[in-house]
Design a protein around this motif. Sequence first.
Motif, PDB file in Angstrom:
ATOM      1  N   VAL A 199      41.783  44.232  52.739  1.00 13.81           N
ATOM      2  CA  VAL A 199      42.870  44.669  53.317  1.00 13.81           C
ATOM      3  C   VAL A 199      43.315  45.577  52.058  1.00 13.81           C
ATOM      4  CG1 VAL A 199      45.250  44.321  53.727  1.00 13.81           C
ATOM      5  CG2 VAL A 199      43.417  42.760  54.912  1.00 13.81           C
ATOM      6  N   VAL A 200      43.471  44.912  50.836  1.00 10.46           N
ATOM      7  CA  VAL A 200      43.505  46.065  49.714  1.00 10.46           C
ATOM      8  C   VAL A 200      42.818  47.090  49.710  1.00 10.46           C
ATOM      9  CG1 VAL A 200      43.967  45.744  47.174  1.00 10.46           C
ATOM     10  CG2 VAL A 200      44.727  43.866  48.542  1.00 10.46           C
ATOM     11  N   ALA A 201      41.674  46.977  49.664  1.00  2.00           N
ATOM     12  CA  ALA A 201      40.625  48.015  49.634  1.00  2.00           C
ATOM     13  C   ALA A 201      40.772  49.054  50.657  1.00  2.00           C
ATOM     14  CB  ALA A 201      39.097  47.571  49.544  1.00  2.00           C
ATOM     15  N   VAL A 202      41.123  48.720  51.781  1.00  2.89           N
ATOM     16  CA  VAL A 202      41.248  49.686  52.945  1.00  2.89           C
ATOM     17  C   VAL A 202      42.570  50.347  52.737  1.00  2.89           C
ATOM     18  CG1 VAL A 202      41.828  49.704  55.396  1.00  2.89           C
ATOM     19  CG2 VAL A 202      39.692  48.321  54.532  1.00  2.89           C
ATOM     20  N   LEU A 203      43.822  49.664  52.371  1.00  4.56           N
ATOM     21  CA  LEU A 203      45.051  50.313  52.288  1.00  4.56           C
ATOM     22  C   LEU A 203      45.051  51.419  51.093  1.00  4.56           C
ATOM     23  CD1 LEU A 203      47.664  47.489  53.162  1.00  4.56           C
ATOM     24  CD2 LEU A 203      46.822  49.409  54.551  1.00  4.56           C
ATOM     25  N   VAL A 221      52.210  46.347  44.627  1.00  5.88           N
ATOM     26  CA  VAL A 221      52.970  45.025  44.883  1.00  5.88           C
ATOM     27  C   VAL A 221      52.849  45.140  46.460  1.00  5.88           C
ATOM     28  CG1 VAL A 221      54.905  43.940  45.059  1.00  5.88           C
ATOM     29  CG2 VAL A 221      54.182  44.776  42.848  1.00  5.88           C
ATOM     30  N   ALA A 222      53.448  46.181  46.923  1.00  7.68           N
ATOM     31  CA  ALA A 222      53.318  46.035  48.591  1.00  7.68           C
ATOM     32  C   ALA A 222      51.807  45.658  49.071  1.00  7.68           C
ATOM     33  CB  ALA A 222      53.847  47.403  49.029  1.00  7.68           C
ATOM     34  N   ILE A 223      50.909  46.411  48.837  1.00  5.36           N
ATOM     35  CA  ILE A 223      49.767  46.217  49.402  1.00  5.36           C
ATOM     36  C   ILE A 223      49.101  44.993  49.079  1.00  5.36           C
ATOM     37  CG2 ILE A 223      47.283  47.006  49.128  1.00  5.36           C
ATOM     38  CD1 ILE A 223      48.371  49.794  48.686  1.00  5.36           C
ATOM     39  N   GLY A 224      49.339  44.464  47.865  1.00  6.81           N
ATOM     40  CA  GLY A 224      48.998  43.203  47.262  1.00  6.81           C
ATOM     41  C   GLY A 224      49.497  42.109  48.042  1.00  6.81           C
ATOM     42  N   PHE A 225      50.654  42.160  48.350  1.00  4.76           N
ATOM     43  CA  PHE A 225      51.316  40.867  49.258  1.00  4.76           C
ATOM     44  C   PHE A 225      50.737  41.028  50.475  1.00  4.76           C
ATOM     45  CE2 PHE A 225      54.793  39.557  52.182  1.00  4.76           C
ATOM     46  CZ  PHE A 225      54.782  38.273  52.075  1.00  4.76           C
ATOM     47  N   LEU A 226      50.804  42.513  51.332  1.00  2.00           N
ATOM     48  CA  LEU A 226      50.216  42.544  52.727  1.00  2.00           C
ATOM     49  C   LEU A 226      48.801  41.790  52.716  1.00  2.00           C
ATOM     50  CD1 LEU A 226      51.192  43.434  55.424  1.00  2.00           C
ATOM     51  CD2 LEU A 226      50.033  45.798  54.823  1.00  2.00           C
ATOM     52  N   ARG A 278      55.681  41.618  58.431  1.00  2.00           N
ATOM     53  CA  ARG A 278      56.674  42.661  58.547  1.00  2.00           C
ATOM     54  C   ARG A 278      57.273  43.136  57.139  1.00  2.00           C
ATOM     55  NH1 ARG A 278      62.311  43.335  58.522  1.00  2.00           N
ATOM     56  NH2 ARG A 278      63.150  45.104  59.562  1.00  2.00           N
ATOM     57  N   THR A 279      57.624  42.158  56.238  1.00  2.00           N
ATOM     58  CA  THR A 279      57.862  42.514  54.767  1.00  2.00           C
ATOM     59  C   THR A 279      57.070  43.021  54.132  1.00  2.00           C
ATOM     60  OG1 THR A 279      59.331  40.441  54.545  1.00  2.00           O
ATOM     61  CG2 THR A 279      58.649  41.476  52.600  1.00  2.00           C
ATOM     62  N   GLY A 280      55.772  42.791  54.151  1.00  2.00           N
ATOM     63  CA  GLY A 280      54.513  43.577  53.624  1.00  2.00           C
ATOM     64  C   GLY A 280      54.422  45.225  54.298  1.00  2.00           C
ATOM     65  N   LEU A 281      54.847  45.419  55.536  1.00  2.00           N
ATOM     66  CA  LEU A 281      54.556  46.501  56.073  1.00  2.00           C
ATOM     67  C   LEU A 281      55.738  47.422  55.646  1.00  2.00           C
ATOM     68  CD1 LEU A 281      53.500  45.788  59.520  1.00  2.00           C
ATOM     69  CD2 LEU A 281      52.114  46.945  57.706  1.00  2.00           C
ATOM     70  N   VAL A 282      57.043  46.808  55.613  1.00  2.00           N
ATOM     71  CA  VAL A 282      58.166  47.538  55.229  1.00  2.00           C
ATOM     72  C   VAL A 282      58.002  47.946  53.689  1.00  2.00           C
ATOM     73  CG1 VAL A 282      60.590  47.255  54.586  1.00  2.00           C
ATOM     74  CG2 VAL A 282      59.691  46.683  56.826  1.00  2.00           C
ATOM     75  N   ALA A 283      57.503  47.031  52.964  1.00  2.00           N
ATOM     76  CA  ALA A 283      57.357  47.171  51.319  1.00  2.00           C
ATOM     77  C   ALA A 283      56.499  48.513  51.386  1.00  2.00           C
ATOM     78  CB  ALA A 283      57.225  45.920  50.844  1.00  2.00           C
ATOM     79  N   ARG A 329      35.228  52.467  46.428  1.00  2.00           N
ATOM     80  CA  ARG A 329      34.570  51.734  45.260  1.00  2.00           C
ATOM     81  C   ARG A 329      34.688  50.430  45.268  1.00  2.00           C
ATOM     82  NH1 ARG A 329      36.334  54.301  39.602  1.00  2.00           N
ATOM     83  NH2 ARG A 329      38.468  53.468  40.566  1.00  2.00           N
ATOM     84  N   MET A 330      36.188  50.001  45.894  1.00  2.00           N
ATOM     85  CA  MET A 330      36.408  48.727  45.783  1.00  2.00           C
ATOM     86  C   MET A 330      35.547  47.972  46.769  1.00  2.00           C
ATOM     87  SD  MET A 330      40.242  46.947  45.961  1.00  2.00           S
ATOM     88  CE  MET A 330      40.420  45.142  46.018  1.00  2.00           C
ATOM     89  N   LEU A 331      35.565  48.451  47.993  1.00  2.00           N
ATOM     90  CA  LEU A 331      34.733  47.836  49.049  1.00  2.00           C
ATOM     91  C   LEU A 331      33.130  47.584  48.498  1.00  2.00           C
ATOM     92  CD1 LEU A 331      35.984  49.805  52.056  1.00  2.00           C
ATOM     93  CD2 LEU A 331      36.366  47.381  51.525  1.00  2.00           C
TER      94      LEU A 331
END
Length: 229
Positions: free
Chosen positions: A36-40, A169-174, A151-156, A45-47
């Motif tokens: 999820v982090v790599a896609v966002l 932070v937002a991507i990490g929490f999502l 929702r918190t992750g998406l709003v962040a 390279r991360m994938l």
Amino acid sequence: RRARLGLAVLLGPALVFLLLTNTRSAILGAAIGLIVVAVLQRSLRMLVALGLAGAVGIALVPAVGERFALLAEERAVGGGPTGNTLEWRFGYWTEVLTLANQNPVTGIGPNMTQRQTDEAKKPHNDFLRAYVETGVVGLLAYLALVVLMIRTGLVALRRAPPRGFARGVAIGFLGCAIAFVAVSAVSNVISNVVTLWYLVAFAAVAGAVCRPAPRPAVAAAAGGSAGGP
């Protein structure tokens, strides 16, 4: 760069220890969160690095590959959860689900599943556990928790700047929230206090990112009144 180097030093041993646990749900949960982090982050390279890390991990720790290979095996009727635990889970979930018939509104009570089944085990599914042990009321509360986390992750993510720490932070929490939901479907995460402490801490930081920045006029007015006579 210095912070990234320090993080890499921590992540290396963490990955090794994760593989050594030989816990499929934990390994898959970490993989889902990192994907999820790599896609966002739109990081090819991360994938690629995740794929290479998985291949190297299986080569260095063959027990991990053998553990996942058990999912293709058939489990004998009445057998314990030692081989194909996914197949065992499906059978156990069917048995556990009938317990909710006693009281579908508020359930049979917390931690009562393992006391009312022959195998004396937790459901290994937090959604099912919420329904059976706390009824429709508890299930709705748990679903609300899951929805609000995502929702918190998406709003962040929407409110964070295109670059910088806040977006990380937002991507990490999502990634954490989606991994939590995925693992909850096949494990007893909701009763793992250590995991919940980490999750709550990450949620709090993401919640801070969600807070809208003060308007310049309001901030200037507040500063002027604070410095006045």
